[in-house]
Design a protein around this motif. Structure first.
Motif, mmCIF file in Angstrom:
data_model
loop_
_atom_site.group_PDB
_atom_site.id
_atom_site.type_symbol
_atom_site.label_atom_id
_atom_site.label_comp_id
_atom_site.label_asym_id
_atom_site.label_seq_id
_atom_site.Cartn_x
_atom_site.Cartn_y
_atom_site.Cartn_z
ATOM 1 N N ALA A 62 0.819 -1.213 0.000
ATOM 2 C CA ALA A 62 0.000 0.000 0.000
ATOM 3 C C ALA A 62 0.852 1.263 0.000
ATOM 4 C CB ALA A 62 -0.929 -0.013 1.210
ATOM 5 N N GLU A 63 1.919 1.251 0.764
ATOM 6 C CA GLU A 63 2.776 2.437 0.860
ATOM 7 C C GLU A 63 3.361 2.801 -0.503
ATOM 8 O OE1 GLU A 63 6.810 3.956 3.208
ATOM 9 O OE2 GLU A 63 5.777 2.129 3.840
ATOM 10 N N LYS A 64 3.837 1.790 -1.249
ATOM 11 C CA LYS A 64 4.400 2.048 -2.577
ATOM 12 C C LYS A 64 3.335 2.586 -3.520
ATOM 13 C CE LYS A 64 8.109 -1.422 -2.788
ATOM 14 N NZ LYS A 64 8.522 -2.682 -3.489
ATOM 15 N N LEU A 65 2.165 1.992 -3.495
ATOM 16 C CA LEU A 65 1.096 2.424 -4.393
ATOM 17 C C LEU A 65 0.723 3.882 -4.155
ATOM 18 C CD1 LEU A 65 -1.133 -0.763 -4.192
ATOM 19 C CD2 LEU A 65 -0.047 0.099 -6.270
ATOM 20 N N ILE A 66 0.585 4.260 -2.904
ATOM 21 C CA ILE A 66 0.210 5.636 -2.575
ATOM 22 C C ILE A 66 1.331 6.600 -2.955
ATOM 23 C CG2 ILE A 66 -0.286 7.190 -0.657
ATOM 24 C CD1 ILE A 66 -1.811 4.812 0.626
ATOM 25 N N ARG A 67 2.571 6.180 -2.734
ATOM 26 C CA ARG A 67 3.697 7.030 -3.119
ATOM 27 C C ARG A 67 3.748 7.236 -4.631
ATOM 28 N NH1 ARG A 67 8.404 5.380 -4.821
ATOM 29 N NH2 ARG A 67 8.246 3.318 -3.841
ATOM 30 N N ILE A 68 3.561 6.166 -5.377
ATOM 31 C CA ILE A 68 3.589 6.276 -6.837
ATOM 32 C C ILE A 68 2.445 7.141 -7.338
ATOM 33 C CG2 ILE A 68 3.277 4.946 -8.967
ATOM 34 C CD1 ILE A 68 4.864 2.681 -7.584
ATOM 35 N N ALA A 69 1.280 7.017 -6.723
ATOM 36 C CA ALA A 69 0.151 7.864 -7.119
ATOM 37 C C ALA A 69 0.526 9.342 -6.987
ATOM 38 C CB ALA A 69 -1.072 7.544 -6.272
ATOM 39 N N GLY A 70 1.169 9.690 -5.879
ATOM 40 C CA GLY A 70 1.579 11.075 -5.679
ATOM 41 C C GLY A 70 2.642 11.515 -6.663
ATOM 42 N N GLU A 71 3.606 10.649 -6.896
ATOM 43 C CA GLU A 71 4.719 11.002 -7.786
ATOM 44 C C GLU A 71 4.286 11.150 -9.241
ATOM 45 O OE1 GLU A 71 8.284 8.771 -5.232
ATOM 46 O OE2 GLU A 71 7.497 7.857 -7.070
ATOM 47 N N THR A 72 3.239 10.463 -9.644
ATOM 48 C CA THR A 72 2.770 10.519 -11.034
ATOM 49 C C THR A 72 1.601 11.482 -11.229
ATOM 50 O OG1 THR A 72 1.367 8.572 -10.643
ATOM 51 C CG2 THR A 72 3.562 8.186 -11.564
ATOM 52 N N GLY A 73 1.232 12.201 -10.188
ATOM 53 C CA GLY A 73 0.181 13.195 -10.304
ATOM 54 C C GLY A 73 -1.225 12.643 -10.352
ATOM 55 N N CYS A 74 -1.426 11.454 -9.810
ATOM 56 C CA CYS A 74 -2.763 10.859 -9.786
ATOM 57 C C CYS A 74 -3.577 11.416 -8.631
ATOM 58 C CB CYS A 74 -2.674 9.343 -9.666
ATOM 59 S SG CYS A 74 -1.974 8.528 -11.113
ATOM 60 N N THR A 75 -4.858 11.587 -8.863
ATOM 61 C CA THR A 75 -5.765 11.986 -7.787
ATOM 62 C C THR A 75 -6.764 10.881 -7.453
ATOM 63 O OG1 THR A 75 -7.236 13.014 -9.408
ATOM 64 C CG2 THR A 75 -5.586 14.428 -8.360
ATOM 65 N N LEU A 76 -6.853 9.873 -8.340
ATOM 66 C CA LEU A 76 -7.768 8.758 -8.153
ATOM 67 C C LEU A 76 -6.996 7.453 -8.103
ATOM 68 C CD1 LEU A 76 -10.242 9.795 -10.971
ATOM 69 C CD2 LEU A 76 -10.782 9.952 -8.551
ATOM 70 N N VAL A 77 -7.497 6.502 -7.307
ATOM 71 C CA VAL A 77 -6.904 5.168 -7.242
ATOM 72 C C VAL A 77 -8.020 4.144 -7.404
ATOM 73 C CG1 VAL A 77 -5.657 3.492 -5.830
ATOM 74 C CG2 VAL A 77 -5.032 5.903 -5.718
#
Length: 449
Positions: A62-77
């Motif tokens: 989960a930690e990696k997924l949330i970090r990648i979402a932030g780094e790639t500019g995602c607002t939705l998961v």
């Protein structure tokens, strides 16, 4: 530009990416080192390697997924199904990080993820349930009394289980304590929660489920039902919509009960209320509620003309807007049947048979959709579920849909690994399946390749 992180792999990742593009947003895929060449990676607008093949170091991190979402500019998961899709902690962590989780609230995931609490919620909303217990203690005399009061056969179920996992049938009172102890140990190791409960076992039931979509305080609608009775090891193999042989009165009762449950808890998003159904009596009983998109959702999309995954995304982006028509505008049109093609060996109790796909050729056919997560040269890994694809056929009636599906399966070419394709064809051509005369025990009771 709004961007969505697809926190999954394979065919459901491909499906989510298509839906994201359909609503006009970009999709970011993640992949393990093992999955770098899978189709969902090239379909996405951007792809990021999330770690080694082992799921706990990649798709379950989960930690990696949330970090990648932030780094790639995602607002939705979007979590898809499996992995973290019904993990309340992941949903909470997404929200805490400023991300929108495409799914129900963490509280609803937690409520329905605990099967005892889900059962209590069903009772409170008036949904029929089977005779059963609350959470089991450890006193053997009390356990025997509780089991006797329910009657045999019965099931011992893990409250944190789902999808057939953490569930054992007991026919003989002499096996009660040993089975409970083994199931308790399994649940503790696999789910981190060893609490159990007992429930009456229906010997000849069918598995019928209702697709719902909740709008929080604005109510809920249903998109009719699916029959998922053809199962092996308590897991689905063939699904169809609508359920064959279901009377209008029973359909109305099932769908109304499912919507009542969703409304009573203020449910938001796509969900499925699952029942055990006895055709002889017309009775149905609550089994569980899945708080995610189902593997078999395409059959519902075919017969209703609604894109459920796109609706999930639109609702997550604009919770006050309804992404689906009103209930009286939703209609059934025709029949759809889906078969799951697995890399597995039916002659060896359906054990997974991972391996490299040397050649994969899918025919282009009218009224057939292939939801496939692999291509020629890809490997079906031991690290993940062995689902290769879903084949969905539509027809004006059940006979036409079934025959179209059989014809499609016969024309699929997969070389390099063992699959259940021959078994699926045999199953769908079996006289009892042709006549829709089967229950959840049909495969286990004697279907062989």
């Amino acid at each position: 530009m709004t961007r969505l992180l697809v926190a999954n792999r394979g065919e459901i990742a491909c499906r989510i990416i298509r839906a994201a593009h359909a609503v006009g947003i970009e999709a970011v895929a993640v992949h393990s080192e093992q999955d770098a060449q899978l189709p969902h990676v090239s379909m996405a607008d951007q792809a990021v390697c999330i770690g080694p093949a082992a799921a706990r170091q990649s798709y379950l991190d989960a930690e990696k997924l949330i970090r990648i979402a932030g780094e790639t500019g995602c607002t939705l998961v979007h979590p898809g199904y499996g992995f973290l899709s019904e993990n309340a902690d992941f949903a909470r962590r997404c929200v805490a990080a400023g991300l929108t989780f495409v799914g129900p609230s963490a509280d609803h995931i937690a409520l329905m993820g605990d099967k005892q609490n889900a059962r209590d919620a069903a009772i409170a909303s008036g949904v029929p349930v089977l005779p059963g217990t609350g959470r089991l203690g450890t006193d053997e005399a009390t356990l025997r009394e509780q089991a006797a009061a329910i009657g045999y056969p019965l099931l011992v179920k893990a409250t944190a289980g789902g999808g057939g996992h953490g569930m054992q049938r007991i026919d003989d009172p002499a096996a009660l304590i040993g089975t409970i102890e083994r199931t308790r140990d399994f649940a503790g190791r696999i789910f981190g929660d060893d609490s159990l409960y007992l429930e009456r076992c229906l010997g000849t039931a069918r598995h019928v489920e209702v697709q719902v979509f909740g709008f929080g305080r604005h109510g809920a609608v249903h998109l009719f039902e699916r029959d998922c009775s053809l199962q092996r090891r308590h897991q689905k193999v063939v699904e169809e919509a609508p359920a064959p042989g279901l009377s209008p009165a029973t359909r109305d009762a099932m769908t109304e009960a499912a919507c009542n449950l969703a409304r009573s808890i203020g449910y938001s998003g796509a969900g499925t209320v699952e029942y055990l159904y006895e055709p002889a009596t017309g009775e149905f009983f609550f089994l569980e509620m899945n708080t995610r998109i189902q593997v078999e959702h395409p059959v519902t999309e075919v017969v209703t003309g609604q894109d459920l995954v796109a609706a999930q995304i639109r609702f997550a982006m604009a919770p006050d807007a309804r992404p689906l028509p009103a209930q009286d505008a939703l209609r059934l049109d025709g029949v759809a049947i889906e078969a799951r093609v697995y890399a597995e060996n039916p002659s060896k109790r359906f054990l997974p048979a991972p391996g490299r796909i040397d050649s994969l050729i899918l025919p282009r056919l009218a009224d057939v959709d292939f939801h496939c997560g692999y291509a020629t040269g890809n490997e079906v890994s031991v690290h993940y579920d062995p689902l290769v694809m879903k084949v969905v056929a539509r027809g004006s009636d059940r006979a036409a849909a079934r025959q179209t599906l059989v014809d499609a399966l016969k024309r699929v070419e997969i070389q390099g690994l063992t699959t259940n394709l021959p078994f699926l064809i045999e199953l769908l051509e079996h006289p009892d399946v042709v006549q829709a005369e089967y229950d959840t025990t049909f495969i286990e009771a004697g279907m062989t390749c």
